[in-house]
Scaffold this active site. Structure first.
Site: not given
Ligand code: C5P
Length: 404
Positions: A210, A280, A290, A306-308, A325, A339, A343
């Protein structure tokens, strides 16, 4: 805050020198003592009478000469001052400063100065982009000189681009906020940051990524470290460098690597602020060779990363502060609030891509802070450095409450 502070304002020979008269006024109005060091060329753009009337001090612009009663003025002057602000800073003075050349009053004073230096470059956009100039600027950055980035816009030479000296009130604010932070209000605190994008490999030559450049996260790392924090910065692939001894940088590429590093570090931390733009999804299968073009379409199957942030929210202990953020394009406040709750965050920094000058790659940002006490605070568009200060102030407020 600036009452009684002693500031040297260095002026080099650029048309922006006329704006420095306003800068001197701002410092004097705030109660600072100002002394001016100028290059000979600077004196073509502003008069001695204006500079001496505004600063109420003699201008120092010649190392030798009949009017100098002794020739070590650069030493007595630099011993006297608390901070040195060079505005405008031409490519020439930056080149001399970065390479240890001392052949006039300003370059000699800079070399003799061992406290905080601010540099506000001003020049033609092509000169600004020149490889040698960029190398010199990087040298200053790595030696803790604070660069007040020039703005983009109309330049005196007729070009449009980056190189216009930042406005006097912005330069003044950056110096003022440095003095404010000199209080080291994060001494001994450990803060985890994530920054930049993540790259998710498709095959050995391609990835899903991105547009995040990491600028906001790196500005925050510097701000936190300057205020005394021990920073662990988990950075995705970015083109940025920093040299603050208080920052421990861990470079990663994928979301999974960022997750591992963050989960491993978080239990030892007082706080974490996650600024990274994490992918995501990642390709379900990693091709070791390749991928060949075989037809008109190609289907990639993606699986969730994973959502960190949410994972840290689940293991957060009392006393730890967690912030994230939210980059939104619609229903900004509602999405950020949801969020924040989902979270388990203490506060969230909302960016809207609808705001001009906010988001990826810019040197500025416009944020709204939302916290778990339902407070919503909007801020003006400002440099990422000053945005980092606002976010850090919020963190300090939360740490004080949590760890009281
Ligand atoms: O849910 P969203 O992606 O919009 O959330 C954004 C926040 O979550 C940011 O602080 C980003 O660093 C964190 N994030 C994360 N791991 C992910 C997706 C988002 O830590 N896989």
């Amino acid at each position: 805050m600036l009452q009684g502070k002693k500031i040297i304002i260095g002026i080099s020979g650029g048309i922006a020198a006329y704006k420095t008269l306003f800068l001197i006024r701002l410092f004097k109005k705030a109660g600072a003592e100002v002394r001016i060091v100028a290059t000979e060329n600077a004196m073509w753009f502003v008069t001695r009478v204006s500079l001496e009337s505004l600063s109420q001090n003699k201008v120092y612009d010649k190392v030798f000469g009949p009017e100098n009663d002794y020739t070590t003025e650069h030493i007595s002057l630099t011993d006297w001052a608390d901070a040195f602000v060079v505005a405008p800073a031409t490519a020439n003075i930056i080149g001399k400063y970065a390479n240890g050349i001392a052949d006039d009053a300003l370059s000699t004073s800079l070399m003799a100065f061992d406290k905080k230096v601010f540099v506000a470059p001003a020049m033609n956009c092509k000169m600004y982009e020149n490889f040698a100039f960029q190398k010199n600027l990087e040298t200053l950055r790595q030696n803790a000189v604070q660069i007040i980035e020039p703005a983009e816009g109309y330049l005196a030479c007729g070009y449009e681009g980056k190189g216009r000296m930042e406005e006097p009130h912005v330069i003044f604010q950056q110096v003022q906020s440095w003095f404010a932070h000199d209080r080291k209000d994060l001494q001994g605190k450990k803060v985890l940051l994530t920054a930049g994008p993540t790259f998710e490999n498709i095959d050995p030559v391609r990835y899903i990524g991105n547009y995040s450049t990491g600028k906001m996260g790196f500005a925050l790392a510097e701000e936190l470290a300057e205020r005394g924090a021990e920073v662990t910065l988990v950075a995705g692939p970015v083109n940025l460098s920093l040299q603050h001894p208080g920052i421990h940088r861990i470079d990663v590429q994928s979301a999974q690597q960022m997750y591992d590093a963050a989960m491993n570090a978080f239990p030892r931390m007082d706080a974490a602020i996650l600024t990274a733009a994490v992918a995501d999804f990642r390709p379900a299968q990693l091709n070791t060779e390749k991928v060949k073009r075989t037809g008109d379409t190609l289907t990639l199957q993606l699986i969730a990363n994973p959502d960190i942030l949410a994972s840290l929210g689940q293991i957060k202990k009392s006393g730890q502060v967690l912030a994230g953020f939210a980059l939104e394009t619609t229903n900004e406040v509602e999405n950020a609030q949801s969020k924040l709750k989902k979270k388990n965050l203490d506060f969230i920094v909302l960016n809207s891509l609808k705001d001009k000058g906010a988001g990826f790659g810019t040197d500025t940002n416009k944020i709204t802070l939302l916290d778990n006490k339902n407070q919503i605070t909007g801020f003006e568009l400002k440099s990422k450095k000053l945005v980092a200060k606002d976010i850090t102030d919020k963190l300090v407020e939360y740490l004080k409450e949590h760890q009281a």
